[in-house]
Enzyme design. Structure first.
Site, short mmCIF file in Angstrom:
data_model
loop_
_atom_site.label_atom_id
_atom_site.label_comp_id
_atom_site.label_asym_id
_atom_site.label_seq_id
_atom_site.Cartn_x
_atom_site.Cartn_y
_atom_site.Cartn_z
N CYS A 83 0.83 -1.03 0.00
CA CYS A 83 -0.03 0.07 -0.19
C CYS A 83 0.99 1.32 0.05
CB CYS A 83 -1.00 -0.04 1.17
SG CYS A 83 -1.38 -1.49 1.53
N HIS A 332 -9.38 3.98 -1.15
CA HIS A 332 -8.14 3.59 -0.86
C HIS A 332 -7.56 2.65 -2.14
CE1 HIS A 332 -4.46 2.26 0.75
NE2 HIS A 332 -4.73 0.96 1.51
#
Lengths: 385, 136
Positions: A83, A332
């Site tokens: 991420c 996200h």
């Protein structure tokens, strides 16, 4: 080492882009950033992305995107750090310009998550953790964060409710961001009633998966004036790593890589946490917002939720966070998130944050977290004028 | 995918016997084993160290949305277990109701089926933890 500035930004909206493929999303953000910088060429492209191989069956993004964007021949590679991929790509672009090897460099983050859904996507995201010693036990990304949060509640004697402020603040700010996936505020009642995903993590503790792409253009600060009047300086840049797995950490409730990268960035920028006007942190789950505030020096150990309870994280607070909605409300798209944070910090410092503008913002910080905290990238940006 | 067999086979002493390592220089006990001690960076040959398999629950959660290969077990509880020799280990809990798990619960290692993988249904066995049985 040369001083480096951001001279262009671009982003797509965050959401379910059923009609746009990975390469189209990437091009939309890249082209917007180049238009913003009034550029037609660049020396290099660094692409942050986590899951293109698993989800879209597509590796080799550097060449794919450079060619698709009409920049065939340009130096271009993909950077992967789960991420934290996009901020890691930005860091590589920064190093390229600061070193003097490259002048005009594009950092792009792109993630196309809706090409797959369900258990295969869950398995792909879990690959950020230790395949042999975490993932084999059926761990998911939510579960990793739940293990940390469960222990946090026990150790520091706080409750789920103490985390509500992070989600409420993020959604309130998302309402002012036209690119956010969720643009509606949420109530504390809704937060408390949201169903459990992996106890103690409820649905409204968790950020949504999404498609998206964001990009910035960097150049040496002494050349920035040729392109723009509102260049934003990169004042601090750092990446730190920790053990890949939670069980290998001396203290699973402490983000050592956040502390290490934040301290390095503060030192380079010659500032302290008190000087930071706003902080785009990595609220993939509310627990990560608390841990990030603690390890970066904004709260004492175990006290991160106090800032949320006391209203210190709102746009008018002492340390505004997730000012454009954060991961929670903006969404996200994992390997693109770090560049959304940097684009949003640039908007704040350019006075282009619209309804979410923080008055007199001069210094902004971003922090992008990979996995459960194994790679953490911290940047500090400054308004030049 | 048949090729995955070697990937699991080479970890058999970890999966079936909790074999880790002890650092000859600083006595740090490690699970999983690794080539370089994270405490003192010593990389000399490290003798095998078999953990007792006893410990207590350090943290836990229940997975309702499992990844591929784990659907048939859901919902299941995963935990960080603090082994009595020191290290934390990630594993599923078994033989216990999900809502009966508490931090501090004494547990012990058992061998169970971890997952079914691929189209050919390769079964991977390994450690899980159950509440410690009362000793006579």
């Amino acid at each position: 080492m040369r001083d480096v500035s951001i001279i262009g930004i671009g982003q797509t909206s965050v959401g379910e882009h059923w009609d746009r493929s990975l390469r189209h999303l990437a091009y939309d953000a890249l082209a917007a950033a180049m238009r913003d910088a009034k550029l037609e060429r660049a020396d290099a492209l660094y692409v942050g992305n986590m899951l293109s191989g698993e989800i879209s069956g597509q590796a080799h993004l550097g060449s794919l995107i450079a060619d698709f964007a009409g920049l065939r021949g340009m130096e271009a590679i993909k950077v992967e750090a789960a991420c934290a991929s996009a901020a890691a790509a930005f860091r590589q672009a920064y190093i390229g310009v600061a070193s003097g090897l490259q002048d005009i460099v594009i950092a792009l983050g792109v993630e196309k998550m809706t090409d797959d859904v369900g258990s295969r996507l869950t398995a792909g995201l879990a690959s950020a953790a230790d395949a042999d010693y975490e993932v084999i036990h059926g761990i998911t990304f939510v579960a990793l964060n739940a293990l940390i949060m469960q222990r946090y509640l026990y150790e520091y004697n706080v409750t789920r409710e103490d985390f509500a402020g992070f989600a409420i603040n993020a959604h309130a700010n998302g309402a002012g961001n036209p690119n956010a996936m969720f643009q509606r505020p949420i109530s504390k009642k809704a937060f408390m009633k949201s169903g459990m995903v992996a106890d103690p993590i409820g649905l409204l503790d968790a950020s949504p998966m999404a498609d998206g792409a964001a990009a910035v253009v960097l150049c040496p600060t002494d050349q920035a004036r040729e392109f723009t009047d509102n260049a934003i300086r990169v004042k601090g840049s750092a990446v730190a790593t920790d053990s890949l797995s939670i069980h290998d950490r001396r203290d699973p409730l402490w983000l050592q890589a956040a502390q290490d990268s934040a301290q390095r960035a503060y030192r380079q920028a010659e500032v302290t946490p008190e000087d930071i006007d706003f902080f785009e942190l990595h609220d993939a789950f509310t627990i990560m917002a608390a841990l990030s505030l603690e390890a970066s020096g904004f709260a004492e150990r175990g006290q991160g939720t106090r800032l949320a309870c006391d209203g210190e994280i709102t746009l008018e607070g002492k340390i505004p966070i997730t000012t454009r909605g954060g991961l929670k409300a903006r969404g996200h798209p994992v390997g693109a998130t770090g560049l959304y944070q940097i684009v949003e910090a640039t908007q704040q410092l350019r006075d282009e944050a619209g309804d979410n503008q923080i008055a007199n913002a001069r210094l902004g910080m971003t922090q992008n977290i990979g996995g459960s905290g194994a790679t953490i990238v911290t940047h500090i940006f400054e308004r030049v004028s | 995918m048949t090729i995955e067999i070697a990937r699991h086979w080479r970890l058999k002493s970890q999966r079936y016997q909790l074999v880790g390592e002890v650092c000859p220089k600083c006595s740090n006990k490690m699970f999983p084993p690794r080539d370089v001690c994270p405490e003192c960076a010593d990389d000399s040959a490290q003798p095998d160290f078999k953990f007792s398999g006893r410990g207590e629950v350090y943290s836990h959660t229940t997975v309702h949305n499992p990844p591929d290969g784990y659907q048939e077990m859901a919902p299941y509880t995963v935990a960080l277990v603090k082994l009595e020799e020191g290290p934390l280990i990630t594993a599923q809990l078994t033989d216990v109701a999900n809502d009966a798990v508490k931090i501090g619960l004494p547990v012990e290692m058992v061998t169970r089926k971890l997952s079914t993988q691929g189209d050919e249904g390769l079964i991977v066995y390994g450690y899980k933890f159950r509440p410690q049985l009362a000793t006579a």
